[in-house]
Design a protein around this motif. Structure first.
Motif, PDB file in Angstrom:
ATOM      1  N   LEU A 265      14.013  27.090  46.541  1.00  0.00           N
ATOM      2  CA  LEU A 265      14.670  27.428  47.809  1.00  0.00           C
ATOM      3  C   LEU A 265      15.460  28.728  47.709  1.00  0.00           C
ATOM      4  N   GLU A 266      16.000  29.014  46.522  1.00  0.00           N
ATOM      5  CA  GLU A 266      16.681  30.309  46.310  1.00  0.00           C
ATOM      6  C   GLU A 266      15.679  31.455  46.460  1.00  0.00           C
ATOM      7  N   MET A 267      14.458  31.230  45.934  1.00  0.00           N
ATOM      8  CA  MET A 267      13.417  32.258  45.976  1.00  0.00           C
ATOM      9  C   MET A 267      12.824  32.400  47.379  1.00  0.00           C
ATOM     10  N   ASP A 268      12.608  31.232  48.052  1.00  0.00           N
ATOM     11  CA  ASP A 268      11.992  31.245  49.384  1.00  0.00           C
ATOM     12  C   ASP A 268      12.549  30.077  50.194  1.00  0.00           C
ATOM     13  N   ALA A 269      13.521  30.392  51.062  1.00  0.00           N
ATOM     14  CA  ALA A 269      14.218  29.344  51.829  1.00  0.00           C
ATOM     15  C   ALA A 269      13.298  28.623  52.808  1.00  0.00           C
ATOM     16  N   SER A 270      12.113  29.218  53.096  1.00  0.00           N
ATOM     17  CA  SER A 270      11.210  28.580  54.063  1.00  0.00           C
ATOM     18  C   SER A 270      10.048  27.846  53.383  1.00  0.00           C
ATOM     19  N   SER A 271      10.131  27.661  52.064  1.00  0.00           N
ATOM     20  CA  SER A 271       9.029  27.019  51.328  1.00  0.00           C
ATOM     21  C   SER A 271       8.943  25.522  51.645  1.00  0.00           C
ATOM     22  N   GLY A 272       7.761  25.082  52.083  1.00  0.00           N
ATOM     23  CA  GLY A 272       7.555  23.660  52.421  1.00  0.00           C
ATOM     24  C   GLY A 272       7.914  22.718  51.281  1.00  0.00           C
ATOM     25  N   PRO A 273       7.328  22.898  50.068  1.00  0.00           N
ATOM     26  CA  PRO A 273       7.663  21.998  48.948  1.00  0.00           C
ATOM     27  C   PRO A 273       9.152  22.005  48.603  1.00  0.00           C
ATOM     28  N   GLY A 274       9.802  23.180  48.714  1.00  0.00           N
ATOM     29  CA  GLY A 274      11.245  23.269  48.422  1.00  0.00           C
ATOM     30  C   GLY A 274      12.062  22.463  49.413  1.00  0.00           C
ATOM     31  N   ILE A 275      11.707  22.581  50.704  1.00  0.00           N
ATOM     32  CA  ILE A 275      12.446  21.851  51.750  1.00  0.00           C
ATOM     33  C   ILE A 275      12.201  20.348  51.600  1.00  0.00           C
ATOM     34  N   ILE A 276      10.966  19.972  51.257  1.00  0.00           N
ATOM     35  CA  ILE A 276      10.653  18.550  51.016  1.00  0.00           C
ATOM     36  C   ILE A 276      11.512  18.021  49.865  1.00  0.00           C
ATOM     37  N   GLY A 277      11.586  18.805  48.786  1.00  0.00           N
ATOM     38  CA  GLY A 277      12.390  18.401  47.625  1.00  0.00           C
ATOM     39  C   GLY A 277      13.846  18.191  47.999  1.00  0.00           C
ATOM     40  N   LEU A 295      12.797  16.665  55.545  1.00  0.00           N
ATOM     41  CA  LEU A 295      11.427  16.206  55.271  1.00  0.00           C
ATOM     42  C   LEU A 295      10.499  16.530  56.442  1.00  0.00           C
ATOM     43  N   THR A 296      11.000  16.370  57.669  1.00  0.00           N
ATOM     44  CA  THR A 296      10.183  16.700  58.847  1.00  0.00           C
ATOM     45  C   THR A 296       9.840  18.185  58.839  1.00  0.00           C
ATOM     46  N   GLU A 297      10.839  19.012  58.554  1.00  0.00           N
ATOM     47  CA  GLU A 297      10.620  20.471  58.531  1.00  0.00           C
ATOM     48  C   GLU A 297       9.646  20.855  57.411  1.00  0.00           C
ATOM     49  N   GLY A 298       9.850  20.271  56.224  1.00  0.00           N
ATOM     50  CA  GLY A 298       8.974  20.588  55.089  1.00  0.00           C
ATOM     51  C   GLY A 298       7.532  20.181  55.331  1.00  0.00           C
ATOM     52  N   LEU A 299       7.361  19.025  55.979  1.00  0.00           N
ATOM     53  CA  LEU A 299       6.000  18.520  56.226  1.00  0.00           C
ATOM     54  C   LEU A 299       5.279  19.301  57.325  1.00  0.00           C
ATOM     55  N   THR A 302       3.862  21.828  54.821  1.00  0.00           N
ATOM     56  CA  THR A 302       3.025  21.268  53.746  1.00  0.00           C
ATOM     57  C   THR A 302       2.698  19.829  54.121  1.00  0.00           C
ATOM     58  N   ASN A 303       1.691  19.651  54.990  1.00  0.00           N
ATOM     59  CA  ASN A 303       1.522  18.305  55.584  1.00  0.00           C
ATOM     60  C   ASN A 303       0.610  17.371  54.801  1.00  0.00           C
ATOM     61  N   GLN A 304      -0.076  17.892  53.754  1.00  0.00           N
ATOM     62  CA  GLN A 304      -0.972  17.022  52.987  1.00  0.00           C
ATOM     63  C   GLN A 304      -0.288  16.504  51.717  1.00  0.00           C
ATOM     64  N   CYS A 305       0.898  15.948  51.903  1.00  0.00           N
ATOM     65  CA  CYS A 305       1.654  15.430  50.747  1.00  0.00           C
ATOM     66  C   CYS A 305       2.017  13.974  51.032  1.00  0.00           C
ATOM     67  N   PRO A 306       1.177  13.018  50.601  1.00  0.00           N
ATOM     68  CA  PRO A 306       1.402  11.599  50.950  1.00  0.00           C
ATOM     69  C   PRO A 306       2.776  11.089  50.530  1.00  0.00           C
ATOM     70  N   ALA A 307       3.232  11.504  49.337  1.00  0.00           N
ATOM     71  CA  ALA A 307       4.530  11.015  48.849  1.00  0.00           C
ATOM     72  C   ALA A 307       5.656  11.451  49.788  1.00  0.00           C
ATOM     73  N   ALA A 308       5.571  12.701  50.302  1.00  0.00           N
ATOM     74  CA  ALA A 308       6.618  13.201  51.205  1.00  0.00           C
ATOM     75  C   ALA A 308       6.622  12.427  52.516  1.00  0.00           C
ATOM     76  N   TRP A 309       5.432  12.086  53.043  1.00  0.00           N
ATOM     77  CA  TRP A 309       5.367  11.256  54.268  1.00  0.00           C
ATOM     78  C   TRP A 309       6.015   9.894  54.008  1.00  0.00           C
ATOM     79  N   HIS A 310       5.790   9.354  52.797  1.00  0.00           N
ATOM     80  CA  HIS A 310       6.391   8.056  52.455  1.00  0.00           C
ATOM     81  C   HIS A 310       7.914   8.168  52.419  1.00  0.00           C
ATOM     82  N   TYR A 311       8.414   9.243  51.792  1.00  0.00           N
ATOM     83  CA  TYR A 311       9.871   9.439  51.733  1.00  0.00           C
ATOM     84  C   TYR A 311      10.458   9.598  53.137  1.00  0.00           C
ATOM     85  N   LEU A 312       9.733  10.320  54.020  1.00  0.00           N
ATOM     86  CA  LEU A 312      10.207  10.484  55.403  1.00  0.00           C
ATOM     87  C   LEU A 312      10.287   9.123  56.096  1.00  0.00           C
ATOM     88  N   ALA A 313       9.251   8.300  55.908  1.00  0.00           N
ATOM     89  CA  ALA A 313       9.254   6.950  56.509  1.00  0.00           C
ATOM     90  C   ALA A 313      10.440   6.141  55.981  1.00  0.00           C
TER      91      ALA A 313
END
Length: 669
Positions: A265-277, A295-299, A302-313
């Motif tokens: 996130l320091e390197m790229d504040a708009s990075s999907g995986p960083g925001i998900i993390g 998680l909503t913003e990150g997905l 980067t929407n093809q991340c099943p684990a992140a959808w689970h965490y959002l749920a």
């Protein structure tokens, strides 16, 4: 035929083939074979001539006879290879591969260029057949041959890159050995690159890391490759993004993972995986709303991340956004497809969470969907928690016998399982067996004290059990307070705390605070919204009452939120604002056109505004819906009198007096 004549006949056959006189060549060869039936060259020439005359079976037979006679001679093998390579030859790829293998063996100690040509052809053949392991092993032999000949580094680099290219489609159905050979190819290609750092090397590294990320058993290698690439290309976010997604999918949140998320996130504040993390970090820190937001913003990125959808749920479930959580579980399952290995675990988790969420929605359709989800969990029958969920789903669906059967079986097989006692409690509670429900919920709390739902249901049990337990501070109130403390998003607990402070303790201010909290958590909860407004009015705090009503009506879709429109309409009516009252009461009637009291109030608003004809229609509608509304009938008569319809007015007044002899306004009228 003498030896000299045989040689002459073979020379004539060779000349005939050179001159494309293939039938002539066959005659000479047959003459030779009459004399020497095992003459190798004669059989080879027959193969050549027959192939050109498009007699493939004869050609094949001749070459095979020659090979049988002298298996280590080149000519027949070359001829057979040329025959099989012809476009009209089908279903011979397996035989052709065997021929190429033999040619490699024969060329190995001699003509290296021809060996390489055949090797290329064999690799191409295996590639067409998707025999990736054979592709990898054969190409490695070619590279080894080149290394022995002292090939330049640049040539070897291109060969390793070609091997990667050949094997890139193998990752879907790859055996472990092919995977290891591809890893070797990547490592050699990276180490033999000229320009480091450079664009070609950078792209190669990205492909290497992407390949490693698909291999669950190569975690250490993946981490090392990402760190090595970061050291070479410190401004590139790609290796960090892969590493972050790896940590997300691993399901563990180590210090290493947290460092990775913050660095990305320091390197790229708009990075999907960083925001998900960051969202997962918020979830673990119980900052559920921030987790949902991140998680909503990150997905979205980067929407093809099943684990992140689970965490959002999971985060949505924590703040009781149950329908949204079901959607997120479905997205996780879509992204997983037909999983295997570690992804199978994510599928089971998503199905279980989906079922838990649907059970919280608590209607029969949701219960049916929950049962379907639970049935898809692998090895579900051996998991008692899954069985308890199925029991709850049956209970929500009204299938009491099935729910009771599961409850009894679980209490016998897993007497220390909190969920088993809770299920028994839910069953007793639904049957209004409050004393048995109390025992079950106390047992569940003893086994798992930190579950808000158990305290909430124990509080509800005391609330409905008797007046004594309802009023006893140590009973209902204590349990609702514990539930609210354990789950600050549990609107129902705050609603019952409001009931307690209003109806038992007589503390309107505290009750209003609890109702307001319950309503803020769930704006569809009419009971808490109405109570918060009524208590605000009683406490003389119209600002709070109006702010609640304005908030609800501002968001309401047409035909919804009747209670809020009605309350605000009545407020405008009381405070001499009839036009606003008319608009709000009409909106309330769109939600419930059969509310006679609402029609009566609308009539009053029109009357105050001076719209007599419309007021008359509203009062008549109210009395049609409820003939017992004497006030509406009287108002209709009075309006008929104002509008000069005297006969109608007299008839209506008489109608009232038949029912209520001494109704003074009607007598006056």
């Amino acid at each position: 035929m003498s030896n000299k004549e045989v040689k002459a006949a073979l020379k004539s056959a060779r000349d005939a083939i050179r001159n494309k006189e293939y039938k002539e060549a066959l005659k000479h060869c047959k003459a030779v074979l009459k004399q020497e039936k095992n003459n190798y060259n004669a059989w080879v020439f027959i193969g050549l001539a027959a192939a050109e005359l498009e007699q493939p079976d004869q050609a094949k037979g001749a070459y095979k006879k020659a090979i049988e006679l002298e298996p280590d001679q080149l000519l027949a093998w070359q001829g057979l290879a040329n025959l099989y390579e012809k476009p009209n030859q089908t279903d011979v790829k397996g035989d052709l591969a065997d021929v190429y293998q033999k040619l490699l063996e024969l060329y190995e100690s001699g003509n290296k260029q021809k060996w390489c040509d055949v090797c290329n052809k064999l690799v191409e053949l295996y590639h067409q057949e998707k025999k990736y392991l054979e592709v990898a092993e054969t190409w490695q032999k070619l590279i080894r041959m080149k290394q022995e000949e002292g090939a330049e580094k640049a040539e070897l680099h291109q060969l390793w890159k070609k091997m990667i290219q050949l094997l890139k489609d193998s990752t879907r159905n790859q055996d472990n050995k092919t995977g290891q050979l591809l890893l070797t190819a990547f490592e050699h290609a990276l180490s033999s690159a000229d320009m480091v750092p450079g664009e070609d090397h950078q792209n190669l590294y990205k492909d290497f890391i992407q390949f490693l990320s698909k291999l669950p058993h190569e975690v250490a290698r993946l981490e090392k490759a990402c760190h090595d690439m970061m050291a070479l290309y410190p401004t590139m976010s790609y290796p960090l993004e892969v590493l972050c997604l790896h940590f997300v999918n691993s399901g563990t949140l180590s210090e290493k993972a947290l460092h990775c998320f913050s660095r990305l996130l320091e390197m790229d504040a708009s990075s999907g995986p960083g925001i998900i993390g960051f969202g997962i970090k918020c979830l673990k820190e119980k900052k559920y709303k921030e987790a949902v937001k991140s998680l909503t913003e990150g997905l979205q990125k980067t929407n093809q991340c099943p684990a992140a959808w689970h965490y959002l749920a999971e985060a949505q479930m924590k703040i009781h956004e149950h329908r949204n959580a079901v959607v997120s579980c479905n997205r996780a399952l879509e992204a997983l497809g037909t999983p295997e290995g570690p992804n199978l675990r994510w599928k089971n988790l998503a199905l279980q969470l989906k079922a838990e969420t649907l059970i919280k929605i608590a209607d029969a359709d949701a219960a049916e969907e929950a049962i379907k989800a639970l049935e898809q969990i692998v090895d579900a029958s051996s998991d008692p928690v899954v069985s308890a969920l199925k029991g709850q789903a049956y209970l929500n669906k009204g299938l009491m016998d099935q729910a009771s059967k599961i409850s009894q079986e679980l209490l016998l097989s897993h007497p220390d399982l909190a969920e088993a006692h809770a299920l028994e409690g839910f069953i007793h509670y639904s049957q209004k067996n409050y004393e048995q429900a109390e025992k079950s919920f106390l047992n569940a709390i003893e086994k798992k004290a930190g579950t808000a739902e158990y305290h909430q249901y124990l509080g509800l049990t005391y609330w409905f059990m008797s007046d004594e337990t309802k009023k006893d501070k140590g009973k209902a109130l204590t349990q609702f307070l514990k539930a609210a403390k354990l789950d600050s998003y549990l609107g129902n607990a705050f609603c019952y705390l409001g009931n307690y402070y209003r109806d038992i303790a007589g503390d309107k201010s505290r009750a209003r605070g609890c109702y307001k909290k319950a309503f803020d958590l769930d704006e569809t909860n009419e009971e808490s919204g109405t109570a918060a407004v009524n208590l605000s009015v009683e406490l003389g705090d119209m600002d709070t009452a109006l702010s609640i009503l304005n908030e609800v009506t501002g968001k309401a879709r047409p035909g919804t939120a009747k209670w809020a429109w009605l309350h605000r309409g009545l407020y405008y009516l009381r405070t001499g604002q009839p036009s606003q009252a008319v608009a709000d009461l009409q909106a309330a009637l769109r939600a419930d056109p059969k509310d006679s009291n609402c029609w009566e109030s609308l009539g009053e608003a029109y009357l105050n505004r001076g719209s007599y004809s419309t007021a008359l229609k509203s009062f008549r509608k109210a009395s049609e819906l409820n003939p017992g509304l004497v006030y509406s009938i009287y108002r209709a008569a009075a309006l008929e009198q104002i509008l000069g319809k005297y006969e109608n007015a007299i008839a209506t007044y008489q109608q009232i007096l038949k029912k209520t002899e001494n109704y003074v306004p009607a007598l006056k009228g």
